[in-house]
Design an enzyme around this catalytic site. Structure first.
Site, short mmCIF file in Angstrom:
data_model
loop_
_atom_site.label_atom_id
_atom_site.label_comp_id
_atom_site.label_asym_id
_atom_site.label_seq_id
_atom_site.Cartn_x
_atom_site.Cartn_y
_atom_site.Cartn_z
N GLY A 1 9.36 10.27 -2.83
CA GLY A 1 8.08 10.92 -2.54
C GLY A 1 6.88 10.37 -3.28
O GLY A 1 5.79 10.95 -3.23
N LEU A 2 7.06 9.24 -3.97
CA LEU A 2 5.95 8.71 -4.77
C LEU A 2 5.28 7.49 -4.12
O LEU A 2 4.57 6.73 -4.78
CB LEU A 2 6.43 8.38 -6.19
N GLY A 3 5.55 7.29 -2.86
CA GLY A 3 4.81 6.26 -2.11
C GLY A 3 5.25 4.84 -2.40
O GLY A 3 4.46 3.90 -2.26
N SER A 4 6.53 4.65 -2.81
CA SER A 4 6.96 3.28 -3.16
C SER A 4 6.91 2.36 -1.94
O SER A 4 6.47 1.21 -2.06
CB SER A 4 8.37 3.29 -3.76
N ALA B 1 5.04 2.49 0.77
CA ALA B 1 3.66 2.14 1.12
C ALA B 1 3.10 1.13 0.12
O ALA B 1 2.46 0.15 0.52
CB ALA B 1 2.79 3.39 1.16
N ALA B 2 3.36 1.35 -1.16
CA ALA B 2 2.82 0.44 -2.18
C ALA B 2 3.38 -0.97 -1.99
O ALA B 2 2.65 -1.96 -2.11
CB ALA B 2 3.14 0.96 -3.58
N ASP C 1 -0.39 7.56 2.65
CA ASP C 1 0.24 6.75 1.59
C ASP C 1 -0.37 5.36 1.50
O ASP C 1 -0.75 4.90 0.42
CB ASP C 1 1.76 6.63 1.84
C1 MEV Z 1 4.01 11.47 2.99
O1 MEV Z 1 4.28 10.96 1.69
C2 MEV Z 1 4.58 12.81 3.21
C3 MEV Z 1 4.43 13.45 4.57
O2 MEV Z 1 3.22 14.22 4.60
C4 MEV Z 1 4.46 12.49 5.74
C5 MEV Z 1 3.15 11.77 6.02
O3 MEV Z 1 2.09 12.18 5.59
O4 MEV Z 1 3.23 10.74 6.76
C6 MEV Z 1 5.59 14.42 4.71
#
Ligand code: MEV
Length: 334
Positions: free
Chosen positions: A110-113, A115-116, A157
């Site tokens: 959940g910390l955007g790895s 995307a980064a 992200d």
């Molecule tokens: C993104 O890190 C988490 C969610 O909101 C999905 C999104 O925004 O694409 C669950």
């Protein structure tokens, strides 16, 4: 010479999941970064060395060939290949590239790895070809890589990883940048349970399909929490921010994306003095965040660690993606 690009991870302070439908979400870039090093190849292979994630291998005509280790979550690999290729396509150039990935952002929590890593890949490859892309273009190309991993991401992200700082995003409004007048440190508690954002988003979509009217209320409520949360954040009103984090967490539990461990960590943080605590990101495992006055921070970290989880303080960062040319021997751990 090779190119080094670096991009930050993120945490969602308010509005995950509801942002997939409407938003807003409030998203903060954090001082944990992914680095990608890129060098041109004479052939057309996309070679990915991610030894600290346990694998290396290459893509040739979009087929992956492992060289070392197990393939790291198939879609993540494909996302890197797509990010590199789409960047070259966007620039109208052809060629292969060696990519070395070094990330300090834990994966799939959940910390955007992802995307980064996509953002840093696009930035490294475009610099390699002196493409002169604007940040917005980097973010848009990285979004195509992200889509491979997350299905239908909201785009928060890749945007916050590209631009850094504090951002809000709402479907009909778009992205807005915000400036904080004071540093706010957060504690992240990591359950160490990896999960798939794509699957969590699909679960919420299925629940919405079965209960459209009720889910609309939840989505609206989360949007309202995020709107008030942004106001509290910009006023550095910590106690209101904490209330709104707790409320947001309750709503996220309501739509089924919390877990027993996340509940325990949030309760543990609150019991040890946190002003508020909530899961962050897609849930189903992954991370929670806690807000606290300085005096209770160490107690909260220790209490989270006693629950067999990782705990660390994170600061926010204004530094989005950056790239530069470096000498071959400047990679710290090569
Ligand atoms: C993104 O890190 C988490 C969610 O909101 C999905 C999104 O925004 O694409 C669950």
């Amino acid at each position: 010479m090779l190119v080094e690009a670096t991009a930050p991870g993120k945490m969602i302070l308010y509005g995950e999941h509801s942002v997939v439908y409407r938003g807003p979400a409030v998203v903060l870039a954090i001082d944990r970064r992914a680095n990608v090093y890129a060098k041109k190849r004479t052939d057309k292979k996309i070679f990915i060395d991610a030894d600290n994630l346990g694998f290396s291998g290459y893509f040739e005509d979009n087929v992956y060939h492992a060289v070392r280790g197990n393939a790291w979550r198939g879609r993540n690999l494909a996302a890197l290949n797509v990010s590199a290729k789409k960047t070259m396509e966007y620039l109208g150039v052809e060629g292969g590239v060696n990519l070395k990935v070094r990330s300090m952002i834990p994966i799939a929590v959940g910390l955007g790895s992802s995307a980064a890593i996509c953002v840093a890949t696009v930035s490294a490859v475009e610099k390699l070809h002196e493409g002169g892309l604007k940040k917005e273009e980097i973010s848009n190309v990285a979004f195509e890589g992200e889509t491979i991993i997350h299905g239908k991401p909201s785009g928060v992200d890749n945007n916050v990883s590209t631009f850094g700082g504090v951002m809000s995003y709402e479907r009909d409004v778009g992205f807005k940048h915000h400036k904080l007048t004071k540093e706010i440190p957060f504690i992240i508690g990591n359950t160490r349970k990896k999960r798939s954002t794509k699957r969590m988003v699909e679960n919420v979509a299925a629940l919405k399909e079965r209960n459209p009217a009720i889910m609309d209320n939840f989505i609206d409520a989360m949007g309202n929490v995020a709107r008030e949360g942004l106001d509290a954040l910009l006023k550095i009103d910590l106690s209101r921010m904490g209330d709104l984090m707790d409320l947001n967490h309750g709503l996220l539990s309501g739509i089924g994306v919390s877990t027993m461990k996340l509940e325990i960590l949030c309760h543990t943080a609150r019991k040890n003095g946190a002003l508020g605590a909530k899961l962050t990101g897609a849930g189903g495992g992954g991370c929670m965040i806690a807000l606290s006055e300085e005096v209770y921070m160490s107690d909260i970290e220790r209490a989270i660690r006693r629950r067999k989880s990782d705990a660390y303080r994170v600061s926010l960062t204004d530094q989005g993606v950056k790239s530069r040319w470096i000498e071959d021997d400047e990679i710290a751990d090569s």
